[in-house]
Every structure is written in C-alpha cells, then in structure tokens.
Design a protein around this motif. Sequence first.
Motif, PDB file in Angstrom:
ATOM      1  N   VAL A  33       1.015  -1.158   0.180  1.00  0.00           N
ATOM      2  CA  VAL A  33       0.000   0.106   0.015  1.00  0.00           C
ATOM      3  C   VAL A  33       0.650   1.264  -0.034  1.00  0.00           C
ATOM      4  O   VAL A  33       1.928   1.334   0.665  1.00  0.00           O
ATOM      5  N   ASP A  34       0.316   2.380  -0.760  1.00  0.00           N
ATOM      6  CA  ASP A  34       1.077   3.501  -0.637  1.00  0.00           C
ATOM      7  C   ASP A  34       0.706   4.095   0.616  1.00  0.00           C
ATOM      8  O   ASP A  34      -0.101   4.871   0.895  1.00  0.00           O
ATOM      9  N   ILE A  35       1.921   3.934   1.844  1.00  0.00           N
ATOM     10  CA  ILE A  35       1.559   4.364   2.995  1.00  0.00           C
ATOM     11  C   ILE A  35       1.741   5.960   2.965  1.00  0.00           C
ATOM     12  O   ILE A  35       1.114   6.751   4.065  1.00  0.00           O
ATOM     13  N   LYS A  36       2.273   6.889   2.284  1.00  0.00           N
ATOM     14  CA  LYS A  36       2.136   8.033   2.333  1.00  0.00           C
ATOM     15  C   LYS A  36       0.970   8.490   1.976  1.00  0.00           C
ATOM     16  O   LYS A  36       0.704   9.855   2.342  1.00  0.00           O
ATOM     17  N   LYS A  37       0.424   8.167   1.130  1.00  0.00           N
ATOM     18  CA  LYS A  37      -1.085   8.292   0.824  1.00  0.00           C
ATOM     19  C   LYS A  37      -1.928   8.014   1.848  1.00  0.00           C
ATOM     20  O   LYS A  37      -2.963   9.025   2.159  1.00  0.00           O
ATOM     21  N   VAL A  38      -2.074   7.084   2.545  1.00  0.00           N
ATOM     22  CA  VAL A  38      -2.613   6.765   3.815  1.00  0.00           C
ATOM     23  C   VAL A  38      -2.249   7.851   4.899  1.00  0.00           C
ATOM     24  O   VAL A  38      -3.425   8.447   5.354  1.00  0.00           O
ATOM     25  N   GLN A  39      -1.134   8.187   5.172  1.00  0.00           N
ATOM     26  CA  GLN A  39      -0.811   9.252   6.060  1.00  0.00           C
ATOM     27  C   GLN A  39      -1.631  10.540   5.597  1.00  0.00           C
ATOM     28  O   GLN A  39      -2.023  11.249   6.524  1.00  0.00           O
ATOM     29  N   LYS A  40      -1.239  10.759   4.284  1.00  0.00           N
ATOM     30  CA  LYS A  40      -2.007  12.401   3.911  1.00  0.00           C
ATOM     31  C   LYS A  40      -3.547  12.351   4.174  1.00  0.00           C
ATOM     32  O   LYS A  40      -3.978  13.425   4.674  1.00  0.00           O
ATOM     33  N   ILE A  41      -4.212  11.095   3.956  1.00  0.00           N
ATOM     34  CA  ILE A  41      -5.570  11.261   3.796  1.00  0.00           C
ATOM     35  C   ILE A  41      -6.017  11.341   5.391  1.00  0.00           C
ATOM     36  O   ILE A  41      -6.652  12.121   5.893  1.00  0.00           O
ATOM     37  N   LEU A  42      -5.204  10.581   6.388  1.00  0.00           N
ATOM     38  CA  LEU A  42      -5.439  10.538   7.929  1.00  0.00           C
ATOM     39  C   LEU A  42      -5.236  11.918   8.198  1.00  0.00           C
ATOM     40  O   LEU A  42      -6.110  12.669   9.004  1.00  0.00           O
ATOM     41  N   CYS A  43      -4.110  12.827   8.130  1.00  0.00           N
ATOM     42  CA  CYS A  43      -3.644  14.077   8.319  1.00  0.00           C
ATOM     43  C   CYS A  43      -4.573  15.158   7.850  1.00  0.00           C
ATOM     44  O   CYS A  43      -5.186  15.910   8.522  1.00  0.00           O
ATOM     45  N   GLU A  54      -7.498  14.849   5.870  1.00  0.00           N
ATOM     46  CA  GLU A  54      -8.918  14.571   5.683  1.00  0.00           C
ATOM     47  C   GLU A  54      -9.696  14.141   6.855  1.00  0.00           C
ATOM     48  O   GLU A  54     -10.912  14.350   6.962  1.00  0.00           O
ATOM     49  N   GLN A  55      -8.924  13.648   7.760  1.00  0.00           N
ATOM     50  CA  GLN A  55      -9.685  13.029   9.028  1.00  0.00           C
ATOM     51  C   GLN A  55      -8.967  13.487  10.317  1.00  0.00           C
ATOM     52  O   GLN A  55      -9.293  12.666  11.255  1.00  0.00           O
ATOM     53  N   ASP A  56      -8.372  14.412  10.217  1.00  0.00           N
ATOM     54  CA  ASP A  56      -8.037  15.250  11.476  1.00  0.00           C
ATOM     55  C   ASP A  56      -7.163  14.401  12.404  1.00  0.00           C
ATOM     56  O   ASP A  56      -7.392  14.357  13.672  1.00  0.00           O
ATOM     57  N   VAL A  57      -6.246  13.404  11.850  1.00  0.00           N
ATOM     58  CA  VAL A  57      -5.441  12.608  12.727  1.00  0.00           C
ATOM     59  C   VAL A  57      -3.989  13.319  12.792  1.00  0.00           C
ATOM     60  O   VAL A  57      -3.196  13.076  11.746  1.00  0.00           O
ATOM     61  N   PRO A  58      -3.589  13.780  13.910  1.00  0.00           N
ATOM     62  CA  PRO A  58      -2.161  14.341  13.857  1.00  0.00           C
ATOM     63  C   PRO A  58      -1.061  13.236  13.707  1.00  0.00           C
ATOM     64  O   PRO A  58      -1.104  12.282  14.641  1.00  0.00           O
ATOM     65  N   LEU A  59      -0.052  13.509  12.899  1.00  0.00           N
ATOM     66  CA  LEU A  59       0.980  12.619  12.998  1.00  0.00           C
ATOM     67  C   LEU A  59       2.235  13.200  12.677  1.00  0.00           C
ATOM     68  O   LEU A  59       2.274  14.330  12.385  1.00  0.00           O
ATOM     69  N   PRO A  60       3.263  12.599  13.352  1.00  0.00           N
ATOM     70  CA  PRO A  60       4.786  13.378  13.276  1.00  0.00           C
ATOM     71  C   PRO A  60       5.029  13.420  11.730  1.00  0.00           C
ATOM     72  O   PRO A  60       4.840  12.667  10.957  1.00  0.00           O
ATOM     73  N   ARG A  61       5.854  14.406  11.564  1.00  0.00           N
ATOM     74  CA  ARG A  61       6.677  14.852  10.160  1.00  0.00           C
ATOM     75  C   ARG A  61       5.475  14.911   9.107  1.00  0.00           C
ATOM     76  O   ARG A  61       5.781  14.471   8.066  1.00  0.00           O
ATOM     77  N   GLN A  62       4.445  15.204   9.293  1.00  0.00           N
ATOM     78  CA  GLN A  62       3.407  15.589   8.383  1.00  0.00           C
ATOM     79  C   GLN A  62       2.972  16.948   8.332  1.00  0.00           C
ATOM     80  O   GLN A  62       3.302  17.665   9.206  1.00  0.00           O
ATOM     81  N   GLU A  63       2.215  17.334   7.312  1.00  0.00           N
ATOM     82  CA  GLU A  63       1.742  18.443   7.129  1.00  0.00           C
ATOM     83  C   GLU A  63       1.123  19.358   8.316  1.00  0.00           C
ATOM     84  O   GLU A  63       1.095  20.314   8.629  1.00  0.00           O
ATOM     85  N   ASN A  64       0.355  18.453   9.110  1.00  0.00           N
ATOM     86  CA  ASN A  64      -0.520  18.922  10.449  1.00  0.00           C
ATOM     87  C   ASN A  64       0.341  18.775  11.431  1.00  0.00           C
ATOM     88  O   ASN A  64      -0.382  18.995  12.579  1.00  0.00           O
ATOM     89  N   THR A  65       1.444  18.252  11.502  1.00  0.00           N
ATOM     90  CA  THR A  65       2.283  18.204  12.744  1.00  0.00           C
ATOM     91  C   THR A  65       2.307  19.687  13.532  1.00  0.00           C
ATOM     92  O   THR A  65       2.768  20.600  12.817  1.00  0.00           O
ATOM     93  N   ASP A  66       2.018  19.683  14.686  1.00  0.00           N
ATOM     94  CA  ASP A  66       2.324  20.858  15.371  1.00  0.00           C
ATOM     95  C   ASP A  66       3.613  20.899  15.908  1.00  0.00           C
ATOM     96  O   ASP A  66       4.272  20.419  16.779  1.00  0.00           O
ATOM     97  N   PRO A  67       4.330  22.053  15.590  1.00  0.00           N
ATOM     98  CA  PRO A  67       5.790  22.484  15.725  1.00  0.00           C
ATOM     99  C   PRO A  67       5.986  22.491  17.260  1.00  0.00           C
ATOM    100  O   PRO A  67       7.090  22.261  17.728  1.00  0.00           O
ATOM    101  N   GLU A  68       5.004  23.301  17.902  1.00  0.00           N
ATOM    102  CA  GLU A  68       5.072  23.397  19.461  1.00  0.00           C
ATOM    103  C   GLU A  68       5.396  22.143  20.084  1.00  0.00           C
ATOM    104  O   GLU A  68       5.951  21.952  21.042  1.00  0.00           O
ATOM    105  N   LEU A  69       4.422  21.170  19.683  1.00  0.00           N
ATOM    106  CA  LEU A  69       4.359  19.860  20.128  1.00  0.00           C
ATOM    107  C   LEU A  69       5.644  19.313  20.057  1.00  0.00           C
ATOM    108  O   LEU A  69       6.421  18.519  20.755  1.00  0.00           O
ATOM    109  N   VAL A  70       6.473  19.292  18.863  1.00  0.00           N
ATOM    110  CA  VAL A  70       7.542  18.607  18.333  1.00  0.00           C
ATOM    111  C   VAL A  70       8.649  19.273  19.138  1.00  0.00           C
ATOM    112  O   VAL A  70       9.686  18.302  19.763  1.00  0.00           O
ATOM    113  N   ARG A  71       8.743  20.573  19.479  1.00  0.00           N
ATOM    114  CA  ARG A  71       9.681  21.126  20.366  1.00  0.00           C
ATOM    115  C   ARG A  71       9.588  20.836  21.909  1.00  0.00           C
ATOM    116  O   ARG A  71      10.720  20.519  22.428  1.00  0.00           O
ATOM    117  N   GLU A  72       8.343  20.651  22.142  1.00  0.00           N
ATOM    118  CA  GLU A  72       8.291  20.285  23.571  1.00  0.00           C
ATOM    119  C   GLU A  72       8.683  18.857  23.782  1.00  0.00           C
ATOM    120  O   GLU A  72       9.523  18.480  24.705  1.00  0.00           O
TER     121      GLU A  72
END
Length: 475
Positions: free
Chosen positions: A421-431, A433-451
């Motif tokens: 399966v195209d896992i990058k496509k899966v991650q993109k849909i989750l992030c 279209e389905q409001d799932v935060p994931l690391p190293r993705q478009e919707n990753t909260d930089p403040e969370l990563v810093r903390e």
Amino acid sequence: MLVVGGGAAGHSAAIAAARAGCEKVILMERFGYFGGDVTGGYVLMIPALSWHKFNCVRGLQEEWFTRLDKNAPDSYICPEREEVGEKDPFKLERWGLIHGCVSPEKGNPYLVRAPYYEPTQLKLEMDAMVEEEPNIKVMIHCWGTKPIMDGNTVKGVIFESKEGRQAILAKVVIDATGDGDIYTKTGAPFFHGANQTDVYRGGQDRSSATALVWRMGGVDFEAFARWGKANPEARTAFFAQLNEIAGYRTAFFPAGVNDVVWWNNWLINRDCSNLEDIRYTEFKVRDSVRKLVEFCRKNMPYGHDAYIYDIAPQLGSRCSYRLNGEHVFTRLDIATGAKFDDVIAWHSVVGMVNGGAPIELPYSTILPQKVENLLAPGRHFSVDAETVSGVTLIPQCIGLGQGAGVAAAVCVKDGTTTHNVDIKKVQKILCTEQDVPLPRQENTDPELVRELEEYKYGTYTDAAKKCREAAGLDW
C-alpha cells in the motif's frame, strides 16, 4: 472491504474507510450494537487524550465527544480541551478527585483530558456515525469464524448467524475481533497470552486478567472521593474490605454522573479466549455483586442508598491472542523514542516508561507476516507481552482502526495489496482529511515537536534507562 468486529477498532476502521472513498464497506458485529468493551463491556473511561498542553489524540476518537457535546452534553465528564495542561490549584483539586484527569507525573501535576462517559449515549452516536455513511452495509448478530484463503491471500470470511453459515468475499479483510478470530486461522504467526507480571512496575499485569464490569447507583461519588482524600487510611481499609468480600481485586470509579459509579475488576491469570475462564469470570463477579452493594449500603460514606444499577452485557476482555506482525512493538521502542516511516497513530500512553509522552504506532504492527490482504488493528495488534497493557487501551484501538480503514480503502482504490500500500497516501488522508495528527506531516504541531524534543520523548526517565540497560543499549 470487510471489517469483522465492530468494537472501537472495527467501528473506526469502517467509518474511516467509507470516508476515504471505499465504495462498499461491510461491517460485521457479533452483538447488536457497536463499541465492544467501550459500550458493552462498560470500560467507561478513555485515558490520556492529551499530553502537557497538547490535545494529541483527535480524529474519530475526539469526534465521539464533539457529537456527545451536541446531542447529550451531560453524558461525560473531564477537563475541556481548552483546559488541558492547566495547573490552577483549584482545578487540580477538583479534577484530582477523578482518576486519570490529573497527570501522575511527580512534581508536575496538570489537567489531562480523560473522559468518563455514559455508554448508552455513546451507543447511539456510534449507530448514527455508521448510518450517516451510505457505503457501509451493517451485519449485526453475525460471528466471523473462518477466513477464506487462496494460498496466502485472504479472499473473504465464513460467518455464522441466525440465517445459518454463509460467506462474504472481500478485496481486503480487517480482523478487528480483538482475539484474532480470523488471523489465527490464516497461517500468520501470532502469540498467545500476556505477561503474568509487569517486571518494570511490579505486581500483576492488567492484560492477564479478565473482568465483568457493573454499575451501582444511589451514591454521591464526589462526596465519597473528598472523604477518601481526607481519610486515606480509612479509604484504603474500605477498599481492602471490598476485595475480601469479592474474592478478587475490585474498585469503583466515576461513571459520568455523580450518583452512579462503575466497578472495574481484575480476575488474575484468566484468558478471555478460554471457555472455563470466561464462565468463571461471569459467575464469580455476578455472585459477588449483591454482597458488595449490601456492604456499601451499611458502610460506605455517602453510599447508604446504594443499589445495583446494571451489569455489563459482555465480558471485559483484555488479552488473549496477539499478532506477531511485520513489526512487534516493544517497550524498547518507547524507551528509545522510536520513529517509524509508516506511523499511523501518535498517542500518549498510560503507566509506561516514558512519562506518558506520545509514541508512534506503525502500520507494520497491524500487518500480518506471510498473509496478504488482511489487517489486524485493535487490542490484538503486534506487541510484546511486556508492553501490551499500556498500548491496547481504547485510544490506541481507535487510532489503529482508523489507520487500518484508510489503508484498506487505499488498497481497494489503487488495486494494491496490504503489503505494498502507498503508506504516504494513507498518512496524507489521515492528516488532511480525517484530523489525525501524525509526526513529520503537514499537520504536525511544531510546538508539540519542540516540547517533545526538550522532553527527549521521555527517554530520560529512570524506567526508560532501565529498559535500555536491560537490552544492552549504552546511551
């Protein structure tokens, strides 16, 4: 695609797949409602949806509560999303009465989003979520029993119902039964049982115990909790007496409303896939209920009007079979802050070695070895015996289920298999279209990563160091 099992993982998988564009999703459930342990087993608290000031767990998990906010606003209690991480003394005092709503981190108490909810109201919302998706076909009171195999590829499932034995063919099958009812019969490797003792925390491991949860009404929980806080020795003696009366470990917790409590229990060294252990658990707990209520009526502060409210319609299942998948998730993954290119869920954990910091759960933990077109999210996913207790709670089951549903939808639409399966496509849909935060993705909260980086992903804790030392790692 076919989802076998409509618990937290399976229900989420079906919804996620339908919303990701799978044109035909069949959701099969052995009971007449969805949710499994959540609604039928009365596991009435969902832990650790936040970490520090961050609401880490969203997606379908958070949708449960936005829907309840709209349709049944008094059906659950916990700190609001906007309050997580707060340290106001008066809020800490109030929510400190409710187990899990204040961080147990020593020297750093703060509010945690850990909802206690009414299961009947959640049943109604889970029904509605399915009915709103026209591409989901529901089959309730149907029990998936055996995979249909073509070599090492799953082609469908045989099931039993009041209409007799029948079969369903599917391009992708998701085994969300919780006990590996399907994957254990495919030739995929798996484990049986959980660790009997947690060597890192000491004592009995929760996953090697069964339960039958029930509720008691006619009490004032908050008043009792305040009494217990003011009288810790008396409180300890009271619960010790309850355990003696029951003949097993038991305790009660809030139930979303102040005049009802839910009794959890732990019948040790029991397997929820063993018929004798199942019978023992059901009968042992029910035999003790009247005795416990009578004791509370006579002795419990603010419990003199106690009565049996109800008993869960299904067994509290914790662990039986576990997948030995393409990756077996371990405590060492947590203790080293492991990062995975195929991450599909990013969750805080309870009672683990990293102080509760979010961990990455990869797609490869729901992917069986040697078998194609089968996924296995939920409490039977691929995790070792020492780690299973902390990562198979409701949020992780929902997160892995949502990831599995999107992955299955991508497989069906792209004409690929579960292993390519195209896992990058899966991650993109989750992030996106389905409001799932994931690391190293478009919707990753930089403040969370810093903390997290400042916190070293919890790898500095003594428990994490001990885990690495046991594995021979020298950091």
